[in-house]
Design an enzyme around this catalytic site. Structure first.
Site, PDB file in Angstrom:
ATOM      1  N   LYS A 165       0.880  -1.186   0.000  1.00 24.79           N
ATOM      2  CA  LYS A 165       0.000   0.000   0.000  1.00 24.79           C
ATOM      3  C   LYS A 165       0.911   1.229   0.000  1.00 24.79           C
ATOM      4  O   LYS A 165       1.445   1.634   1.029  1.00 24.79           O
ATOM      5  CB  LYS A 165      -0.878  -0.025   1.258  1.00 24.79           C
ATOM      6  CG  LYS A 165      -2.215   0.678   1.128  1.00 24.79           C
ATOM      7  CD  LYS A 165      -2.149   2.155   0.829  1.00 24.79           C
ATOM      8  CE  LYS A 165      -1.851   2.999   2.038  1.00 24.79           C
ATOM      9  NZ  LYS A 165      -1.668   4.434   1.710  1.00 24.79           N
ATOM     10  N   CYS A 216      13.430  10.705   7.399  1.00 24.30           N
ATOM     11  CA  CYS A 216      13.348  10.269   8.798  1.00 24.30           C
ATOM     12  C   CYS A 216      14.706  10.253   9.444  1.00 24.30           C
ATOM     13  O   CYS A 216      14.821  10.166  10.658  1.00 24.30           O
ATOM     14  CB  CYS A 216      12.718   8.891   8.884  1.00 24.30           C
ATOM     15  SG  CYS A 216      13.787   7.634   8.226  1.00 24.30           S
TER      16      CYS A 216
HETATM   17  P1  NAD Z   1       2.098   8.816   7.561  1.00 23.90           P
HETATM   18  O1  NAD Z   1       2.210   8.106   8.849  1.00 23.90           O
HETATM   19  O2  NAD Z   1       1.164   9.967   7.456  1.00 23.90           O
HETATM   20  O3  NAD Z   1       1.668   7.783   6.398  1.00 23.90           O
HETATM   21  C1  NAD Z   1       2.318   6.538   6.239  1.00 23.90           C
HETATM   22  C2  NAD Z   1       1.329   5.556   5.607  1.00 23.90           C
HETATM   23  O4  NAD Z   1       0.235   5.356   6.500  1.00 23.90           O
HETATM   24  C3  NAD Z   1       0.750   6.025   4.283  1.00 23.90           C
HETATM   25  O5  NAD Z   1       0.677   4.928   3.406  1.00 23.90           O
HETATM   26  C4  NAD Z   1      -0.641   6.538   4.667  1.00 23.90           C
HETATM   27  O6  NAD Z   1      -1.576   6.355   3.640  1.00 23.90           O
HETATM   28  C5  NAD Z   1      -1.014   5.685   5.869  1.00 23.90           C
HETATM   29  N1  NAD Z   1      -1.809   6.429   6.860  1.00 23.90           N
HETATM   30  C6  NAD Z   1      -1.757   7.760   7.143  1.00 23.90           C
HETATM   31  N2  NAD Z   1      -2.610   8.056   8.132  1.00 23.90           N
HETATM   32  C7  NAD Z   1      -3.224   6.912   8.503  1.00 23.90           C
HETATM   33  C8  NAD Z   1      -4.199   6.571   9.497  1.00 23.90           C
HETATM   34  N3  NAD Z   1      -4.703   7.486  10.296  1.00 23.90           N
HETATM   35  N4  NAD Z   1      -4.581   5.292   9.594  1.00 23.90           N
HETATM   36  C9  NAD Z   1      -4.053   4.341   8.803  1.00 23.90           C
HETATM   37  N5  NAD Z   1      -3.127   4.605   7.841  1.00 23.90           N
HETATM   38  C10 NAD Z   1      -2.708   5.869   7.695  1.00 23.90           C
HETATM   39  O7  NAD Z   1       3.589   9.262   7.148  1.00 23.90           O
HETATM   40  P2  NAD Z   1       4.034  10.166   5.925  1.00 23.90           P
HETATM   41  O8  NAD Z   1       3.646  11.579   6.192  1.00 23.90           O
HETATM   42  O9  NAD Z   1       3.648   9.547   4.633  1.00 23.90           O
HETATM   43  O10 NAD Z   1       5.626  10.015   6.035  1.00 23.90           O
HETATM   44  C11 NAD Z   1       6.407  10.812   6.863  1.00 23.90           C
HETATM   45  C12 NAD Z   1       6.655  10.147   8.206  1.00 23.90           C
HETATM   46  O11 NAD Z   1       7.265   8.882   8.019  1.00 23.90           O
HETATM   47  C13 NAD Z   1       7.603  10.923   9.096  1.00 23.90           C
HETATM   48  O12 NAD Z   1       7.131  10.857  10.418  1.00 23.90           O
HETATM   49  C14 NAD Z   1       8.916  10.165   8.971  1.00 23.90           C
HETATM   50  O13 NAD Z   1       9.799  10.302  10.059  1.00 23.90           O
HETATM   51  C15 NAD Z   1       8.422   8.778   8.854  1.00 23.90           C
HETATM   52  N6  NAD Z   1       9.411   7.902   8.246  1.00 23.90           N
HETATM   53  C16 NAD Z   1      10.051   7.018   9.059  1.00 23.90           C
HETATM   54  C17 NAD Z   1      11.027   6.207   8.526  1.00 23.90           C
HETATM   55  C18 NAD Z   1      11.748   5.228   9.393  1.00 23.90           C
HETATM   56  O14 NAD Z   1      12.427   4.388   8.842  1.00 23.90           O
HETATM   57  N7  NAD Z   1      11.632   5.277  10.703  1.00 23.90           N
HETATM   58  C19 NAD Z   1      11.340   6.277   7.159  1.00 23.90           C
HETATM   59  C20 NAD Z   1      10.644   7.174   6.356  1.00 23.90           C
HETATM   60  C21 NAD Z   1       9.678   7.985   6.924  1.00 23.90           C
END
Ligand code: NAD
Length: 497
Positions: free
Chosen positions: A173, A281
């Site tokens: 996804k 991240c």
């Molecule tokens: P996000 O958490 O908003 O979204 C991630 C995924 O979850 C997406 O596919 C989205 O569609 C889904 N999603 C969003 N809200 C949801 C909900 N309420 N319920 C269920 N699914 C949901 O993250 P983002 O804004 O796409 O990415 C940025 C974030 O990701 C930052 O916090 C960053 O630090 C983190 N990140 C972490 C790593 C790591 O390895 N730790 C790597 C890359 C990014």
């Protein structure tokens, strides 16, 4: 306008839910496509396709799986430029950075090409008279991956190549903000000969995520995204009996000791804080400056920041692109505007920046905040934008205590010429990935990636040996081939002799 749908059972499948989201070019602010949002029934169709393919793929020979992976590696290599262009068009990062992301993703495909070595079991002969014990690892079945917007190709590649190499089938996804690169990865997998149903892509929002988390035929979920969603994914996924690894957000500190090479530290700080507009991240978002280092370091950072060219990711000279959405740009700018009232000095204010002729883009310039307090919003929250905070401390000990008090523990770095201090830091700091004079210590593919504390929920880091363990389960086989003289009833618990 183009519509990006799903990839199920080895072919494109039109969305039928009637729900779509806009895909935007961050450099112009204009919509470029619609992406389908999967319904529960569409997720179920993808899981059914994965399940139908699971037995054949899960029992296929290692030779057949590696033959696919080697072909896939070559195709990805040939399509690097195209994948990078898709990333830039929807994410906004500059082309060179997008190419770097593809290269780091390719690393995991290369790791997966060595799966026969990684999956080798263990054998102990003659543990008891004529008894041998073998430990093997077997695939889980259908596994799923849910990924964030900021690495549209690399984070999917952290997951499915290794999962598939281990003999699982996969439902991915992608982020609804950047769906095209992941779709291309699935098309190329089919072109490389992956059997239908082994890799499926469902686009969508939380409806799709929540169905994945409760689906009884999905055995495990890998998630990468923000901490609140990671926490939810871990709680909901484990509650329905799944194995879950959920990597969350971060606040990465760079500790600069007075003996550090300040030019190298300033180069590293600017690269790691503002690269990809801070939307990594592993970005450095907080500098912890020890003793008298803050003033000269800030001076050097300001001099370097003045030379950074901000522009569309397609420009060959741009070094930093726009932010992902207008709403996110506005949220990041608000942290800079609110900083003085919370005690910080705004050394660089990028909130007024725009690119002439592209005023609709989600632009922000570089911001630098000094004397940031640990109680301020700019410090406590993950800003995820081009905003670097400087915190001043008196000693190494005070710096480490500050870092360890953070709820996050993804990456961290120390800049010093003192080997003893660097060694202490490696052992004392509470974070999953540590750099010594390296600002973004993302492990190579044959190690594993993951943080501590609120930067991860679940026991396994991602890729490397942890990835192989996550995508397989252990089985131990105890074997006896008795000789004619063996035998006799013995009601005692089996022991060794
Ligand atoms: P996000 O958490 O908003 O979204 C991630 C995924 O979850 C997406 O596919 C989205 O569609 C889904 N999603 C969003 N809200 C949801 C909900 N309420 N319920 C269920 N699914 C949901 O993250 P983002 O804004 O796409 O990415 C940025 C974030 O990701 C930052 O916090 C960053 O630090 C983190 N990140 C972490 C790593 C790591 O390895 N730790 C790597 C890359 C990014």
């Amino acid at each position: 306008m183009q519509t990006i749908d799903h990839w199920i059972g080895g072919r494109p499948v039109d969305g039928t839910s009637g729900a779509y989201g806009p895909v935007t070019d961050p450099a112009t602010g204009e919509q470029t496509a619609w992406v389908a949002f999967a319904s529960v029934a569409e997720v179920d169709a993808a899981v059914a396709a994965a399940r139908a393919a699971a037995t054949d793929w899960g029992t296929s020979s290692l030779a057949r799986r590696t033959a696919f992976l080697f072909r896939y590696r070559e195709l990805l290599d040939t399509h690097r430029e195209e994948i990078a262009r898709l990333i830039t068009a929807e994410h906004g990062k500059v082309h060179a950075d997008a190419l770097g992301e593809v290269a780091r993703g390719l690393e995991i495909v290369e790791l997966a090409c060595g799966i026969p070595q990684l999956l080798k079991g263990e054998l102990s002969t003659q543990v008891s008279t004529r008894v041998d014990v073998a430990a093997i690892r077997q695939p889980l079945g259908v596994v799923a991956g849910i990924v964030p917007f900021n690495f549209p190709a690399m984070v999917p590649l952290w997951m499915f190549p290794l999962a598939i190499a281990c003999g699982n089938t996969f439902v991915l996804k992608p982020s609804e903000k950047v769906p095209s690169a992941a779709y291309k990865l699935a098309e190329l997998a089919a072109q490389a000969g992956l059997p239908d149903g082994v890799l499926n892509v469902v686009n969508g929002d939380r409806v799709a995520v929540d169905r994945i988390l409760e689906h009884p035929d999905i055995a495990a979920v890998s998630f990468v995204g923000s901490t609140p969603v990671a926490r939810h994914v871990h709680a909901a996924g484990t509650a329905s009996g799944k194995r879950v690894q959920a990597l969350g957000g971060a606040k990465n500190h760079m500790l600069v000791l007075p003996d550090a090479d300040l030019d190298a530290a300033a180069d590293a700080a600017v690269s790691a804080a503002y690269g990809s507009a801070g939307e990594r991240c592993m970005a450095i978002s907080a500098i912890v400056a020890v003793g008298a280092t803050a003033d000269p370091l800030i001076e050097k950072i300001v001099a370097r920041a003045a030379k950074i060219e901000i522009g569309p990711g397609t420009s060959p000279t741009a070094e930093m692109g726009p932010l992902i959405t207008k709403a996110h740009r506005d949220r990041v700018a608000e942290y800079v505007r609110a900083a003085p009232a919370q005690g910080a000095d705004v050394v660089l204010d990028g909130t007024g920046f725009t690119v002439a002729g592209l005023e609709g883009g989600h632009w922000l310039g570089l911001s630098l905040l000094d004397r940031v307090s640990v109680t301020s919003d700019a410090y406590r929250d993950e800003i995820f934008g081009p905003v670097l905070s400087v915190l001043r401390v008196e000693s190494y000990e005070e710096g480490v205590a500050l870092i360890n008090a953070s709820p996050y523990g993804n990456g961290t770095a120390i800049f010093t010429r003192d080997g003893g201090a660097a060694r202490r830091f490696q052992l004392e700091v509470q974070a999953g990935m540590v750099g010594v004079n390296v600002p973004i210590p993302v492990p190579v593919g044959y190690h594993s990636f993951g943080g501590w504390k609120d930067s991860i929920f679940g026991d396994h880091h991602i890729y490397g040996n942890d990835g192989v363990h996550f995508y397989t389960r252990g089985k131990v086989v105890t074997t006896r081939w008795p000789d004619p003289e063996d035998g006799g009833v013995d009601l005692g618990f089996p022991s060794h002799g």
